[in-house]
Design a protein around this motif. Structure first.
Motif, PDB file in Angstrom:
ATOM      1  N   PHE A  23      17.595  28.963  -2.048  1.00  0.00           N
ATOM      2  CA  PHE A  23      17.136  28.231  -3.143  1.00  0.00           C
ATOM      3  C   PHE A  23      17.518  28.810  -4.712  1.00  0.00           C
ATOM      4  O   PHE A  23      18.319  28.002  -5.154  1.00  0.00           O
ATOM      5  N   TYR A  24      17.446  29.995  -4.760  1.00  0.00           N
ATOM      6  CA  TYR A  24      17.707  30.659  -6.148  1.00  0.00           C
ATOM      7  C   TYR A  24      19.299  30.763  -6.253  1.00  0.00           C
ATOM      8  O   TYR A  24      19.628  30.230  -7.442  1.00  0.00           O
ATOM      9  N   ARG A  25      19.853  31.048  -5.152  1.00  0.00           N
ATOM     10  CA  ARG A  25      21.460  31.144  -5.268  1.00  0.00           C
ATOM     11  C   ARG A  25      22.040  29.941  -5.225  1.00  0.00           C
ATOM     12  O   ARG A  25      22.828  29.428  -5.869  1.00  0.00           O
ATOM     13  N   ASP A  26      21.745  29.345  -3.969  1.00  0.00           N
ATOM     14  CA  ASP A  26      22.601  28.030  -3.464  1.00  0.00           C
ATOM     15  C   ASP A  26      22.371  26.982  -4.105  1.00  0.00           C
ATOM     16  O   ASP A  26      23.097  25.985  -4.627  1.00  0.00           O
ATOM     17  N   GLY A  29      22.052  28.046  -8.431  1.00  0.00           N
ATOM     18  CA  GLY A  29      23.218  28.436  -9.055  1.00  0.00           C
ATOM     19  C   GLY A  29      23.084  29.895  -9.430  1.00  0.00           C
ATOM     20  O   GLY A  29      24.260  30.116 -10.182  1.00  0.00           O
ATOM     21  N   MET A  30      22.330  30.468  -9.235  1.00  0.00           N
ATOM     22  CA  MET A  30      22.076  31.904  -9.632  1.00  0.00           C
ATOM     23  C   MET A  30      23.142  32.621  -8.949  1.00  0.00           C
ATOM     24  O   MET A  30      23.479  32.708  -7.913  1.00  0.00           O
ATOM     25  N   HIS A  31      23.449  33.854  -9.697  1.00  0.00           N
ATOM     26  CA  HIS A  31      24.528  34.858  -8.809  1.00  0.00           C
ATOM     27  C   HIS A  31      23.871  36.195  -8.455  1.00  0.00           C
ATOM     28  O   HIS A  31      22.840  36.733  -9.313  1.00  0.00           O
ATOM     29  N   LEU A  56      19.046  38.772  -8.990  1.00  0.00           N
ATOM     30  CA  LEU A  56      19.775  37.505  -9.238  1.00  0.00           C
ATOM     31  C   LEU A  56      19.914  37.318 -10.856  1.00  0.00           C
ATOM     32  O   LEU A  56      18.686  37.357 -11.317  1.00  0.00           O
ATOM     33  N   ARG A  57      21.077  36.773 -11.253  1.00  0.00           N
ATOM     34  CA  ARG A  57      21.197  36.597 -12.657  1.00  0.00           C
ATOM     35  C   ARG A  57      21.734  35.201 -12.874  1.00  0.00           C
ATOM     36  O   ARG A  57      22.482  34.641 -11.975  1.00  0.00           O
ATOM     37  N   GLY A  93       8.788  29.080 -15.477  1.00  0.00           N
ATOM     38  CA  GLY A  93       9.793  27.752 -15.380  1.00  0.00           C
ATOM     39  C   GLY A  93      11.058  28.210 -15.889  1.00  0.00           C
ATOM     40  O   GLY A  93      11.257  29.621 -16.547  1.00  0.00           O
ATOM     41  N   LEU A  94      12.099  27.534 -15.643  1.00  0.00           N
ATOM     42  CA  LEU A  94      13.576  28.197 -16.112  1.00  0.00           C
ATOM     43  C   LEU A  94      13.981  26.798 -16.659  1.00  0.00           C
ATOM     44  O   LEU A  94      13.634  25.630 -16.506  1.00  0.00           O
ATOM     45  N   TRP A  95      14.759  26.952 -18.055  1.00  0.00           N
ATOM     46  CA  TRP A  95      15.429  26.162 -18.740  1.00  0.00           C
ATOM     47  C   TRP A  95      16.804  25.667 -17.977  1.00  0.00           C
ATOM     48  O   TRP A  95      17.304  26.533 -17.520  1.00  0.00           O
ATOM     49  N   VAL A  96      17.014  24.794 -17.865  1.00  0.00           N
ATOM     50  CA  VAL A  96      18.363  24.176 -17.011  1.00  0.00           C
ATOM     51  C   VAL A  96      19.056  23.185 -17.894  1.00  0.00           C
ATOM     52  O   VAL A  96      18.506  22.567 -18.953  1.00  0.00           O
TER      53      VAL A  96
END
Length: 114
Positions: A23-26, A29-31, A56-57, A93-96
Motif C-alpha cells: 500500500f504505502y510503497r507500491d 509511491g513512498m520510498h 518510508l518517505r 491524511g496525506l496531501w496528494v
C-alpha cells in the motif's frame, strides 16, 4: 512561540509488513529509506522487544515528515484497528497531487476508500 518545526514521524503498528508495503510503497509511491530489525528496551522491566521497522518517505529533508511501519517480531500483534471517530487517533491524511488517480489506484487494488 513554539520550537516545533514539523511533525517528525507517524509510527503505525502493522500485522503484515509486505501487505502494508504494497500500500504505502507500491500504491502511494513512498520510498523506503530504511528497512531494519531493531531491538528496543523492554518496558516496566520487561524483556527487550524486536521489531521490523520500515521507514518510508515521500520527500527528503531535515524536517520532512516520514512514516514508520512497525511489525513486532518478539510477540504476536495485539489490539484492533481504531474505529473512525473514536477517542484518540483514528485517522490521518496525506496531501496528494492527483487525488482522483490515487483513489482509482486504490480501488483497482481492492483497497476500500472512505
Amino acid at each position: 512561540m513554539s520550537d516545533i518545526a514539523a511533525i517528525s514521524h507517524i509510527a503505525l503498528g502493522v500485522t503484515d509488513m509486505e501487505r502494508s508495503l504494497g500500500f504505502y510503497r507500491d500504491l502511494l509511491g513512498m520510498h523506503v529509506s530504511l528497512d531494519t530489525e531493531e531491538e528496543l528496551p523492554g518496558f516496566a522491566g520487561g524483556a527487550p522487544q524486536k521489531r521490523r521497522a520500515v521507514y518510508l518517505r515521500w520527500r527528503e529533508g531535515a524536517h520532512e515528515t516520514f512514516i514508520v511501519l512497525d511489525q513486532q517480531l518478539s510477540r504476536e500483534p495485539f489490539g484492533e484497528p481504531p474505529s473512525l471517530f473514536q477517542v484518540g487517533t483514528h485517522h490521518w491524511g496525506l496531501w496528494v497531487e492527483d487525488v482522483d488517480g490515487a483513489v482509482a489506484r486504490a480501488e483497482a487494488a481492492g483497497v476500500p476508500v472512505v
